[in-house]
Scaffold this active site. Sequence first.
Site, PDB file in Angstrom:
ATOM      1  N   ASN A  60       0.825  -1.221   0.000  1.00  0.00           N
ATOM      2  CA  ASN A  60       0.000   0.000   0.000  1.00  0.00           C
ATOM      3  C   ASN A  60       0.854   1.265   0.000  1.00  0.00           C
ATOM      4  OD1 ASN A  60      -2.388  -1.562   0.303  1.00  0.00           O
ATOM      5  ND2 ASN A  60      -1.966  -1.751   2.492  1.00  0.00           N
TER       6      ASN A  60
ATOM      7  N   HIS B 276     -13.904  -1.910   6.962  1.00  0.00           N
ATOM      8  CA  HIS B 276     -12.704  -2.617   7.423  1.00  0.00           C
ATOM      9  C   HIS B 276     -12.947  -3.354   8.744  1.00  0.00           C
ATOM     10  CE1 HIS B 276      -8.512  -2.835   9.064  1.00  0.00           C
ATOM     11  NE2 HIS B 276      -8.280  -3.184   7.812  1.00  0.00           N
TER      12      HIS B 276
ATOM     13  N   GLU C 221     -15.906   4.388   4.209  1.00  0.00           N
ATOM     14  CA  GLU C 221     -14.488   4.580   3.891  1.00  0.00           C
ATOM     15  C   GLU C 221     -14.373   5.446   2.649  1.00  0.00           C
ATOM     16  OE1 GLU C 221     -12.525   0.739   3.708  1.00  0.00           O
ATOM     17  OE2 GLU C 221     -13.448   0.166   5.599  1.00  0.00           O
TER      18      GLU C 221
ATOM     19  N   SER D 202     -10.786  -0.949   0.949  1.00  0.00           N
ATOM     20  CA  SER D 202      -9.447  -1.536   0.909  1.00  0.00           C
ATOM     21  C   SER D 202      -9.321  -2.757   0.003  1.00  0.00           C
ATOM     22  CB  SER D 202      -8.987  -1.889   2.323  1.00  0.00           C
ATOM     23  OG  SER D 202      -9.917  -2.743   2.935  1.00  0.00           O
TER      24      SER D 202
ATOM     25  N   ASP E 285     -13.267   6.710   7.157  1.00  0.00           N
ATOM     26  CA  ASP E 285     -11.924   6.151   7.284  1.00  0.00           C
ATOM     27  C   ASP E 285     -11.292   6.257   5.893  1.00  0.00           C
ATOM     28  OD1 ASP E 285      -9.759   4.447   7.113  1.00  0.00           O
ATOM     29  OD2 ASP E 285     -10.645   2.849   8.315  1.00  0.00           O
TER      30      ASP E 285
ATOM     31  N   HIS F 226      -6.933   4.608   2.581  1.00  0.00           N
ATOM     32  CA  HIS F 226      -6.368   4.394   1.242  1.00  0.00           C
ATOM     33  C   HIS F 226      -6.506   5.601   0.327  1.00  0.00           C
ATOM     34  CE1 HIS F 226      -5.549   0.139   1.969  1.00  0.00           C
ATOM     35  NE2 HIS F 226      -6.637   0.196   2.723  1.00  0.00           N
TER      36      HIS F 226
ATOM     37  N   LYS G 241       0.269   3.792   4.680  1.00  0.00           N
ATOM     38  CA  LYS G 241       0.040   3.510   3.251  1.00  0.00           C
ATOM     39  C   LYS G 241       0.749   4.607   2.433  1.00  0.00           C
ATOM     40  CE  LYS G 241      -4.011   1.282   5.120  1.00  0.00           C
ATOM     41  NZ  LYS G 241      -3.447  -0.011   5.482  1.00  0.00           N
TER      42      LYS G 241
HETATM   43  C1  LIG Z   1      -9.734   0.972   5.616  1.00  0.00           C
HETATM   44  C2  LIG Z   1      -8.686   0.665   6.631  1.00  0.00           C
HETATM   45  N1  LIG Z   1      -8.807   1.182   7.866  1.00  0.00           N
HETATM   46  C3  LIG Z   1      -7.895   0.924   8.815  1.00  0.00           C
HETATM   47  C4  LIG Z   1      -6.820   0.116   8.565  1.00  0.00           C
HETATM   48  C5  LIG Z   1      -5.851  -0.179   9.666  1.00  0.00           C
HETATM   49  O1  LIG Z   1      -4.794   0.708   9.599  1.00  0.00           O
HETATM   50  P1  LIG Z   1      -3.378   0.310  10.229  1.00  0.00           P
HETATM   51  O2  LIG Z   1      -2.708  -0.563   9.227  1.00  0.00           O
HETATM   52  O3  LIG Z   1      -2.696   1.606  10.438  1.00  0.00           O
HETATM   53  O4  LIG Z   1      -3.674  -0.412  11.497  1.00  0.00           O
HETATM   54  C6  LIG Z   1      -6.631  -0.424   7.300  1.00  0.00           C
HETATM   55  C7  LIG Z   1      -5.441  -1.249   7.050  1.00  0.00           C
HETATM   56  O5  LIG Z   1      -5.362  -2.134   6.289  1.00  0.00           O
HETATM   57  C8  LIG Z   1      -7.597  -0.162   6.305  1.00  0.00           C
HETATM   58  O6  LIG Z   1      -7.486  -0.691   5.089  1.00  0.00           O
END
Ligand SMILES: Cc1ncc(COP(=O)(O)O)c(C=O)c1O
Length: 377
Positions: free
Chosen positions: A39, A125, A168, A172, A198, A201, A230
């Site tokens: 990522n 997520h 989001e 992801s 969130d 990405h 990322k």
């Molecule tokens: C949409 C989303 N939120 C949160 C996270 C978690 O983030 P972190 O890797 O910093 O724990 C991810 C990680 O893959 C994600 O894809």
Amino acid sequence: MNVWQARIARALEERKNVQGYRIRQVAEQNDHCLNFASNDYLGLSRSSALIQAWQKGAELYGVGSGGSSHVTGYHKPLQQLENQLAKWLGYERAVVYSSGFAANQALIQLLIEKDDWIIADKLSHASLVEAAMNSEGNFKRFIHNDLDSLKYLLNKVDSDQAVLTVTEGIFSMDGDEAPLDNIQLITERNENNWLMVDDAHGIGVHGNEGKGTCDKHGIHPDILVVTFGKALGVKGAAILCSGSVAEYLVQKSRALIYSTAIPPAQAYTLLKSIEIVQKSDESRQYLQDLITYFKSELKTLGIENLSNSAIQPIIIGSNEDSLRVSQILKEHNIWAMAIRPPTVPANSARIRMTLNTKHTQENIDHVIGALRYAFGG
Ligand SMILES: Cc1ncc(COP(=O)(O)O)c(C=O)c1O
């Protein structure tokens, strides 16, 4: 075998039986491969500027924060990082957490009380879903990106109840965008409905100065979560919010109070990373051009891909076939992961390919050739 051992052995066996067993690969073993799995969208994780920043930050402030941000861990670079994030993304405050997973858990755990509602996109997520399931509130999920489904669920909520609508920026595992402008139009009808996005990405990749998917859609959610692992090339996360929500987190968030703050060297590096990301319009354009090229080449294989982001899922269906394609790619020196349930819905195992600014059109041509071979074309 005692009860623990039997339970664990059964669970491991179940995973193996459905070709869902996960094996971690040492990254350096794939150094000879083209990396289409990470990522690191802007290729910053190995940038010399960030490596130097980390070294300088370590010399100036040390590699460990020495405690929670409520004790010894709130070093100057961390304070500067929170201020810089708030300014960049247009919020009163930012509160930094050690990971996106921790930030999502902390926020939902703290905000959602009994009788509140949390209404989240079906493909949210795992960190969001788990936190919502563990909360005391009513948790419902709307059909992925479906505004009618969201409205239907919101209609069940009394107007005086607190609701958190969660989605989001870029999903992801599918790489598609949420219809953020329309979602905000729906949520803002009710002042008790807060929108949380969130944008793990999207940050760094989209929007003016890389401000993310919300900026691209011209919206300003009540709460924005961004992660640093990322496009920013490092690790950690922040919750962007109002001053009072930030104070609420500082006073009451257990993941903040009872956890060691991120290393000051890391915060120092992140300050540099944000500076670079803000100035990376050319890289972002280069990435968008690669995405367009990749999609047009995938079409020649009959793969119609809807994502406009750096995440390109090639949906295959069965776990077995996804593993087979991933293995063929590996034999062509391409690192791309087979993503299987429960990470994605049943029968939608896929190869998740991610593009980044280190790739070239020639790299993509190589991937397309390997995929053509894998699909027998
Ligand atoms: C949409 C989303 N939120 C949160 C996270 C978690 O983030 P972190 O890797 O910093 O724990 C991810 C990680 O893959 C994600 O894809």
